[in-house]
Design a protein around this motif. Sequence first.
Motif, PDB file in Angstrom:
ATOM      1  N   GLU A  83       9.731   8.384  40.565  1.00  0.00           N
ATOM      2  CA  GLU A  83       8.890   8.970  40.854  1.00  0.00           C
ATOM      3  C   GLU A  83       7.222   8.423  41.381  1.00  0.00           C
ATOM      4  OE1 GLU A  83       5.344  12.195  38.647  1.00  0.00           O
ATOM      5  OE2 GLU A  83       6.752  11.451  37.047  1.00  0.00           O
TER       6      GLU A  83
ATOM      7  N   HIS B  96      10.146   7.505  35.595  1.00  0.00           N
ATOM      8  CA  HIS B  96      11.420   8.581  35.440  1.00  0.00           C
ATOM      9  C   HIS B  96      11.060   8.226  33.688  1.00  0.00           C
ATOM     10  CE1 HIS B  96      14.584   9.933  35.895  1.00  0.00           C
ATOM     11  NE2 HIS B  96      15.601   9.139  34.912  1.00  0.00           N
TER      12      HIS B  96
ATOM     13  N   THR C 101      10.459   9.230  47.081  1.00  0.00           N
ATOM     14  CA  THR C 101      11.195   7.392  46.977  1.00  0.00           C
ATOM     15  C   THR C 101      12.034   7.587  47.173  1.00  0.00           C
ATOM     16  OG1 THR C 101      11.667   7.964  44.767  1.00  0.00           O
ATOM     17  CG2 THR C 101       9.414   7.003  44.864  1.00  0.00           C
TER      18      THR C 101
END
Length: 540
Positions: A470, A518, A485
Motif C-alpha cells: 500500500e 503491508h 503500486t
Amino acid sequence: MPSRRRFLTATGAGAALAALGLSPSALAAQGLKMGAAQRFSFEALMARAREMAKTPYQPPPAIPADILDQIDYEAHGKIRFRPEDAAFADGPGPFPLTFFHLGKYFRVPVRMFLLDGQGDGNTPARARELLYSDRYFDMPANSPAHRLPAGSGFAGFRFQESRLADQQAKDWRKNDWVAFLGASYFRAIGDLYQYGLSARGIVIDVADPARPEEFPDFTQFFFEPAAPGSDTVVVYALLDGPSVAGAYRFSMRRDQGVGMEIDKALFLRRDVARLGLAPATSMYWYSETVKGTGVDWRPEVHDSDGLAIWNGAGEHLWRPLNNPPRTVSSAFADQRPHGFGLLQRDRSFDHYLDGVHYERRPSLWVEPLGDWGAGEVQLIELRTDDEIHDNIVAMWVPKAPARAGDAYRLRYRLYWQQDEPFPSPLARCIATRLGRGGQPGQARPANVRKFMVEFKGAPLEALPFGTRPEAVLTTSRGQFSYVFTEAVPDGVAGHWRAQFDLTVEGSEAVELRLFLRHAGQALSETWLFQYHPFAAREVY
C-alpha cells in the motif's frame, strides 16, 4: 640518497628533529625550514580560541593581492608540492604530508606546525612551524608564485596514500586521500577512490536574506607524528572568523573508505542567525527526477542525490535533492538524532556517462556522539545552472538561538564511503521521476503532475505472492489521483514503484510524504519530496 642529505638551515637542527621524533632523512635532510619550538596541547588551543573570541576579529596578514590574482586556475594547476619534501615521507606512520600553494582562489595564509608527540596527552607536546618557501614546490620558472614574500604561508594540506602500499596500485606521490583547502572546507575519498562533496568546519548565516554568509578560516594546523604502521592521523586546527573562534581535533582513519572523529569547541564573538554544525556541502544540478530539455548532453550531473536522516524517533527518511527555482531552506526538527548525511545512491555509470565519474562520488554520513539535544537538520538548496557550484548544504542547527558569548562543544564521526554506515533494514528509495499527469492518449490536464517513486529491498522481496504494498501518501496541499503500486518489470526481486498524480494550483512549494506498507507494517523508509509546481511547468 644524496638528494635527501641536505640539512635544516635553522640552528640546532639535530635537536629539533630529535624533539620531533622524526628521522633525519624525513625532515632535516630535506632542507625544510622550521621555526622555534613552542608548547602545545589541545586544552591550550581551546583556551586560546576562547580568549580570541573575547576580542575583536583580526584578519590574517595580507598577501600581495596583485601577485595572488596572477596565480589563477591555470597557473595554480602548474604548482605541485615536491614529493621529496613531504613531511613524514619516511615516517613515522605510513602517510606522507604535502601542502597546497596560495593563489587567486586560496588567498588566506595558513600556518603549519609539526608536533613532537600527542597534542592531547598528559605531557604537552612541542610544535615547530614549517616555514613557507617556494623551493618546496615544482613550478614553471616564470610562475608569479616566485614573487611571493618569504614565509607567506600555505593554502592547505593533504595526506598522501600510504607509502607502504603497492606502488603500482596507488603511488603515494600521485594519490591522496584527504585534503583541507579553503576557508574551513575539507574532503576525503571514499571506498571508490574518488573525491566529491566537502565537509566544513562550520557554517555561518548561509542563505540568510538579512546578511551575507560568513566563511571562517582554519588559520593554523598542528600535525601529530603517527604511530608506526597506524592507519590513523591526528590533526588539530584553529578556526577564526568575524563571528567565531574555535579549536578542532581531527582523528582521521584510512581504511576501506575514510573515517573521521571530530572534537570541536566553538566560541561566538557575536550573534549568529543560522549556526550550522557538522555541515556538508555538495553539488546537485539535475537527475532523472527533473531535467529540462537540452540542458546538457549527460543524463545526470550531481555529487549527491539525496539527504538521508535517521532521526531520534528511529525513522529513516530520504529526501531527494532539488535544483529549486529560488533558494530554499528545509528544516527537519529532531531530538538526539542518530545521524544524517548527503548520499550518492545512484551508482550506475550509464546514468552519468562522464569520465569524471559521478557514480563514484562518496557519500558523507554524520554520526553524533553524545547528546546533541534539540535542533534541526537543515537542508539548504540554491539555484544553479552549472556543475561548478556547490549549491547544497546539510547541517545541524541547535534549537536555542546562537548569541555572542555562547560556547559549544561537539563530537561526531564522519563516514566517507559509498553507502551510509547504518542503513535501514527497510526497502530504500532508489529513484524519483516526474512527468505529465493524466492518461496516455488523452488530453493531459493542467496543473497535474505524475510521480513515480521506486523502492527496493528485502521487505518487498518477502511480500506474499499476489499481494501489493500500500502507498501511504500525505501532502501539504493538493489532491491525489491514480494512486497504485506495481512491481517494476525488470525481473529484479523486491523492486517496486508507487505511482500517483498530484493536482495542485498556484506556485507555492508542496511537501509530499510517502512510504510503502503491508498488513499494518512499514516496508520502506519514508520518502519526502518538495515539489515546485512553477519550476516543473517550465520544464514540461
